[in-house]
Design an enzyme around this catalytic site. Structure first.
Site, PDB file in Angstrom:
ATOM      1  N   LYS A 116       0.854  -1.287  -0.063  1.00 30.92           N
ATOM      2  CA  LYS A 116      -0.010  -0.069   0.066  1.00 30.92           C
ATOM      3  C   LYS A 116       0.820   1.326   0.036  1.00 30.92           C
ATOM      4  O   LYS A 116       0.643   2.250  -0.581  1.00 30.92           O
ATOM      5  CB  LYS A 116      -1.080   0.105   1.093  1.00 30.92           C
ATOM      6  CG  LYS A 116      -1.930  -1.251   1.237  1.00 30.92           C
ATOM      7  CD  LYS A 116      -2.765  -1.453   0.293  1.00 30.92           C
ATOM      8  CE  LYS A 116      -3.618  -2.705   0.489  1.00 30.92           C
ATOM      9  NZ  LYS A 116      -3.092  -3.837   0.167  1.00 30.92           N
ATOM     10  N   LYS A 158      -1.757   1.701   8.542  1.00 30.97           N
ATOM     11  CA  LYS A 158      -2.513   0.693   7.807  1.00 30.97           C
ATOM     12  C   LYS A 158      -1.200  -0.165   7.372  1.00 30.97           C
ATOM     13  O   LYS A 158      -0.111   0.159   7.136  1.00 30.97           O
ATOM     14  CB  LYS A 158      -2.931   1.493   6.522  1.00 30.97           C
ATOM     15  CG  LYS A 158      -4.124   2.534   6.894  1.00 30.97           C
ATOM     16  CD  LYS A 158      -4.585   2.944   5.660  1.00 30.97           C
ATOM     17  CE  LYS A 158      -5.793   2.003   4.883  1.00 30.97           C
ATOM     18  NZ  LYS A 158      -6.307   2.951   3.726  1.00 30.97           N
ATOM     19  N   GLY A 165      -9.807  -5.020   5.821  1.00 33.97           N
ATOM     20  CA  GLY A 165      -9.894  -4.355   6.748  1.00 33.97           C
ATOM     21  C   GLY A 165      -8.974  -4.885   8.079  1.00 33.97           C
ATOM     22  O   GLY A 165      -9.044  -4.116   9.153  1.00 33.97           O
ATOM     23  N   HIS A 208     -17.026   5.423   0.925  1.00 29.47           N
ATOM     24  CA  HIS A 208     -15.950   4.439   0.349  1.00 29.47           C
ATOM     25  C   HIS A 208     -16.650   3.828  -1.074  1.00 29.47           C
ATOM     26  O   HIS A 208     -17.716   3.018  -1.053  1.00 29.47           O
ATOM     27  CB  HIS A 208     -15.696   3.143   1.449  1.00 29.47           C
ATOM     28  CG  HIS A 208     -14.677   2.080   0.838  1.00 29.47           C
ATOM     29  ND1 HIS A 208     -14.363   1.192   1.830  1.00 29.47           N
ATOM     30  CD2 HIS A 208     -14.486   1.693  -0.111  1.00 29.47           C
ATOM     31  CE1 HIS A 208     -13.425   0.210   1.295  1.00 29.47           C
ATOM     32  NE2 HIS A 208     -13.615   0.764  -0.180  1.00 29.47           N
ATOM     33  N   ASN A 289      -7.107  -3.566  -5.127  1.00 27.58           N
ATOM     34  CA  ASN A 289      -7.120  -4.936  -4.681  1.00 27.58           C
ATOM     35  C   ASN A 289      -7.037  -5.829  -5.839  1.00 27.58           C
ATOM     36  O   ASN A 289      -7.817  -5.845  -6.973  1.00 27.58           O
ATOM     37  CB  ASN A 289      -8.673  -5.427  -4.169  1.00 27.58           C
ATOM     38  CG  ASN A 289      -8.631  -4.813  -2.600  1.00 27.58           C
ATOM     39  OD1 ASN A 289      -8.115  -5.122  -1.799  1.00 27.58           O
ATOM     40  ND2 ASN A 289      -9.577  -3.963  -2.643  1.00 27.58           N
ATOM     41  N   ARG A 291      -7.552  -8.743  -7.238  1.00 24.39           N
ATOM     42  CA  ARG A 291      -8.275 -10.016  -7.278  1.00 24.39           C
ATOM     43  C   ARG A 291      -9.653  -9.770  -7.711  1.00 24.39           C
ATOM     44  O   ARG A 291      -9.994  -8.414  -7.753  1.00 24.39           O
ATOM     45  CB  ARG A 291      -8.090 -10.699  -5.914  1.00 24.39           C
ATOM     46  CG  ARG A 291      -8.486  -9.567  -4.714  1.00 24.39           C
ATOM     47  CD  ARG A 291      -8.503 -10.354  -3.316  1.00 24.39           C
ATOM     48  NE  ARG A 291      -8.563  -9.355  -2.349  1.00 24.39           N
ATOM     49  CZ  ARG A 291      -9.750  -8.691  -1.833  1.00 24.39           C
ATOM     50  NH1 ARG A 291     -10.889  -9.180  -2.380  1.00 24.39           N
ATOM     51  NH2 ARG A 291      -9.829  -7.850  -0.942  1.00 24.39           N
ATOM     52  N   VAL A 294     -15.255  -9.519  -3.135  1.00 20.71           N
ATOM     53  CA  VAL A 294     -16.530 -10.337  -2.868  1.00 20.71           C
ATOM     54  C   VAL A 294     -17.796  -9.709  -3.190  1.00 20.71           C
ATOM     55  O   VAL A 294     -18.802 -10.439  -3.554  1.00 20.71           O
ATOM     56  CB  VAL A 294     -16.536 -10.290  -1.168  1.00 20.71           C
ATOM     57  CG1 VAL A 294     -18.159 -10.818  -0.692  1.00 20.71           C
ATOM     58  CG2 VAL A 294     -15.435 -10.728  -0.516  1.00 20.71           C
ATOM     59  N   ARG A 337     -24.324  -8.833   2.721  1.00 23.27           N
ATOM     60  CA  ARG A 337     -23.389 -10.020   3.235  1.00 23.27           C
ATOM     61  C   ARG A 337     -24.269 -10.686   4.166  1.00 23.27           C
ATOM     62  O   ARG A 337     -24.377 -10.100   5.391  1.00 23.27           O
ATOM     63  CB  ARG A 337     -22.168  -9.660   3.395  1.00 23.27           C
ATOM     64  CG  ARG A 337     -21.426  -9.047   2.344  1.00 23.27           C
ATOM     65  CD  ARG A 337     -19.890  -8.980   2.603  1.00 23.27           C
ATOM     66  NE  ARG A 337     -19.343  -8.032   1.557  1.00 23.27           N
ATOM     67  CZ  ARG A 337     -17.665  -8.111   1.642  1.00 23.27           C
ATOM     68  NH1 ARG A 337     -17.151  -8.735   2.569  1.00 23.27           N
ATOM     69  NH2 ARG A 337     -17.193  -7.355   0.796  1.00 23.27           N
TER      70      ARG A 337
END
Length: 461
Positions: A116, A158, A165, A208, A289, A291, A294, A337
């Site tokens: 990051k 971070k 998270g 976000h 990210n 990948r 979700v 979720r």
């Protein structure tokens, strides 16, 4: 096209990958731990192979076991899903060295985007806005303190290799920094095997918003619109929707273009996500990210693009079969979720045996889950039980449809957060599309109090 793919993951994402492979007539091999011997994707795969005990470190994170299983079963590709080894640059390199196609970006690209702190520097050079913060990683409390004083309190510590998270701590003043550093470094080391940290100024109550991108080996990169992921608790997303509500056309366009620049800056290949913090008309790069996410399903519903299918095509060396001009957003999609956890017990994970299960249906409804009647959710892994998605012509239509879906959704055997998600869908802040990352913290008590009263009335009846 790839011929046979090892699925190096579990749960609903393993099943999602398996289904995409079957539709492309790609054979599948399910790599599973001893705890997942009865999992649905294990039963449906062309072939299955046990790779170790229940503990993730001995199975789903065991690179040697996965590579051996792939080679022994004649696979030519490995799909890592999300989590586990999906953003592990060394695993991507090891696949290539073994002559296997890693269905995702190269190790080099993962390293550029996955750290990051390093990614921040790349984004600056690419003209992507970043939040004020440390120049690279901070190696000591003293360095972190100096960086925090320079950008101003509050700040976020971070993990450079973080995601989901994990490895994040908020500090409101210098007295909190030593303990936060120790906690964040320990969590990062446990989750990612890397305790490197960096520091950013905390943007209070931002939104976000993330942008989905696709990039092929031929140098073509496009974005597929944005998603809002602001409804979250302890940096864990609970609900998502596409497109993000209330963005001006200029802001939406600027974020899409910035996401493409970000992907090009790291030499990206495959499906990925660029995440931003949005504060009014300003936006700041948060992380990339490398990948599938979700929440990829909401983008699929509004674009009609199968993202896992695109991953498989790109990994097979095929060019994108669409350009930016071919991407259109139709209506609105939302996802809840459903986790095996007790919201009234500080969200304590509560996996167990599924005694009865019923999923909602109807036009524009989708449920992604690996559960079935009589199966058992393992306590060894994450608590995600199902993702309930709805798609409608308008945002209000989608909200109403998702409410109906959660009314029909039935899972007996252990507690879930479904009732909490249902209450969120009625909250005026959510209905008006004004949620920030502070929404759930600000309103959790009233949401839980209402759901508790409903449960008490049902018990009395």
């Amino acid at each position: 096209m790839l011929k046979r793919v090892l699925i190096a993951n579990r749960g609903e994402i393993a099943l999602r990958v398996l289904r995409a492979c079957r539709e492309l007539e790609i054979e599948t091999v399910a790599a599973y731990s001893e705890a997942d011997a009865e999992a649905l994707h294990v039963q449906l795969a062309t072939e299955s192979v046990c790779i170790g005990p229940a503990r993730a470190a001995d199975s789903y994170l065991n690179q040697d076991a996965l590579l051996t299983a792939a080679l022994a079963t004649g696979c030519d590709g490995i799909h890592p899903g999300y989590g586990f080894l999906s953003e592990n640059a060394d695993f991507s390199d090891a696949c290539a060295k073994a002559g296997l196609t890693f269905i995702g970006p190269s190790g080099e690209a993962i390293r550029k985007a996955g750290s990051k702190s390093a990614a921040r520097d790349l984004m600056k050079a690419a003209g992507v806005p970043v939040t004020p913060g440390s120049d690279g990683p901070v190696s000591s409390v003293e360095e972190a303190l100096a960086a925090a004083e320079a950008v101003g309190w509050p700040v976020l510590l971070k993990a450079s290799a973080g995601g989901g998270g994990r490895g994040i701590r908020r500090c409101d003043g210098p007295d909190e920094l030593p303990a936060a550093c120790a906690e964040a470094k320990a969590e990062a080391a446990a989750c990612f095997g890397n305790d490197e940290m960096y520091l950013e100024k905390l943007v209070l109550n931002p939104r976000h918003v993330e942008v989905q991108i696709l990039a092929d080996r031929q140098g073509h990169t496009i974005h597929l619109g944005d998603r809002d992921c602001s409804v979250q608790r302890r940096n864990q997303k609970l609900m998502e929707e596409a497109p993000a509500p209330g963005l001006s056309p200029a802001l939406r366009r600027a974020m899409g273009e910035a996401a493409v620049r970000a992907a090009e800056a790291v030499g990206y290949e495959g499906a990925g996500t660029v995440e931003f913090l949005v504060d009014g008309e300003n936006f700041y790069f948060m992380e990339m990210n490398t990948r599938i996410q979700v929440e990829h399903g909401v983008t699929e519903l509004v674009t009609g693009v199968d993202l896992v299918r695109q991953q498989l095509r790109i990994a097979s060396g095929l060019p994108l079969d669409m350009g930016q001009e071919d991407v259109s957003i139709r209506g609105c999609a939302m996802e809840c979720r459903v986790n095996a956890e007790d919201p009234h017990g500080d969200f304590r994970p509560c996996p167990g045996k599924v005694e009865f299960l019923h999923f909602p249906g109807g036009a524009g409804v989708r449920v992604d889950s690996c559960l079935y009647n009589g199966c058992t959710m393992s306590p060894y892994y994450d608590s995600l039980a199902a993702k309930v998605l709805a798609h409608g012509a308008t945002r209000l239509e989608t909200i109403r449809k998702l409410r109906r879906c959660l009314e029909e959704f039935t899972l007996e055997g252990f507690p879930t957060n479904a009732e909490l998600s249902y209450e969120i869908l009625f909250h005026p802040v959510f209905v008006r599309g004004r949620c920030t990352t502070g929404f759930l913290d600000a309103h959790l008590a009233e949401l839980l109090d209402f759901s508790r009263r409903v449960e008490e009335k049902e018990a009395e009846a």
